[in-house]
Design an enzyme around this catalytic site. Structure first.
Site, PDB file in Angstrom:
ATOM      1  CG  ASP A  41      -1.780   1.228   1.368  1.00 26.94           C
ATOM      2  OD1 ASP A  41      -1.719   2.103   0.485  1.00 26.94           O
ATOM      3  OD2 ASP A  41      -2.530   1.318   2.356  1.00 26.94           O
ATOM      4  CB  VAL A  42       1.868   3.677  -2.638  1.00 27.96           C
ATOM      5  CG1 VAL A  42       2.287   2.646  -3.664  1.00 27.96           C
ATOM      6  CG2 VAL A  42       0.523   4.301  -2.978  1.00 27.96           C
ATOM      7  CE1 TYR A 133      -6.894  11.414  -9.968  1.00 24.90           C
ATOM      8  CE2 TYR A 133      -7.183  13.208 -11.527  1.00 24.90           C
ATOM      9  CZ  TYR A 133      -6.615  11.999 -11.190  1.00 24.90           C
ATOM     10  OH  TYR A 133      -5.746  11.381 -12.068  1.00 24.90           O
ATOM     11  CE  LYS A 137      -3.013  11.996 -10.165  1.00 29.18           C
ATOM     12  NZ  LYS A 137      -1.849  11.076 -10.115  1.00 29.18           N
ATOM     13  CB  THR A 168      -6.104   3.553 -17.954  1.00 32.17           C
ATOM     14  OG1 THR A 168      -6.775   4.434 -17.037  1.00 32.17           O
ATOM     15  CG2 THR A 168      -4.979   4.299 -18.656  1.00 32.17           C
TER      16      THR A 168
END
Length: 224
Positions: A41-42, A133, A137, A168
């Site tokens: 889990d980053v 989001y 970012k 994706t």
């Protein structure tokens, strides 16, 4: 690299592998075709540091880091819960910090290294329903530019790629970014492909040493 199991991360892994790099993947899912793979889990600093140490023992010095682990959802600002806000920041900004802190000391000691963080075109242009989001970012871009200034004298390059909507699995079949009406507004008339984003990342990983603190945004002309 983080987020190597699918989407842009998988394309970057393939691109770098094809050019002779030994690629190690950090992802929630195992990535068996890479030189090394660790399920992690980053957003968990301890897990990331332990994984990087294991990879270093197996493959040797880490010459480059690409952070591609991602999380995306569309939510109006009035519906963003504290948990959703925290998750978005933990994955994108926390995951970047954790990975950088794990690899940077060795890069500084060797006075050589490249770091590329995946941001988003939404960090530059914003988007309806994308506030948390885009905020996460956008924070990635601030982190990248600041880190680039900090470690440039140590021989470490830090850059970002901020793709536009990319074909994706992160984009659901009913995503507004896949709507033909939206696609018609793009000068290129289509989504980016993961492979096209991977080309840009490969350039920043292996390219000229003068390039640091930069943001490349392959976005089909969405932001010019």
């Amino acid at each position: 690299m983080t987020g190597a199991a699918s989407g842009i991360g998988a394309a970057v892994s393939a691109e770098l592998t094809d050019h002779g790099w030994l690629v190690a993947g950090l992802d929630l899912r195992p990535v068996p075709h890479l030189a090394a793979s660790v399920s992690v889990d980053v957003a968990d600093s301890g897990q990331v540091h332990k994984a990087v140490s294991a990879i270093r023992d197996q493959l040797g010095p880490i010459e480059a880091l690409v952070t591609a682990a991602g999380h995306y959802e569309t939510t109006p600002v009035s519906h963003i819960t504290a948990a959703a806000w925290t998750t978005m920041l933990r994955v994108h900004l926390g995951g970047l910090r954790n990975a950088v802190q794990a690899v940077l000391p060795d890069m500084i000691e060797r006075r050589s290294g490249a770091i590329v963080a995946i941001s988003s075109e939404l960090a530059i242009g914003g988007g309806d329903g994308d506030a948390h989001y885009a905020a996460a970012k956008g924070a990635v871009l601030g982190f990248v530019r600041s880190l680039a200034a900090e470690v440039a004298p140590c021989g470490v390059r830090v850059n970002s790629v901020a793709p536009g909507p990319t074909d994706t699995p992160l984009l659901a079949a009913d995503s507004p970014w896949r709507d033909p009406t939206y696609l018609a507004t793009l000068p290129a008339g289509r989504l980016c492909t993961p492979e096209e984003v991977a080309y840009a990342i490969h350039f920043l990983v292996a390219g000229p040493g003068y390039c640091t603190g930069e943001v490349l945004s392959p976005n089909s002309g969405a932001v010019i």
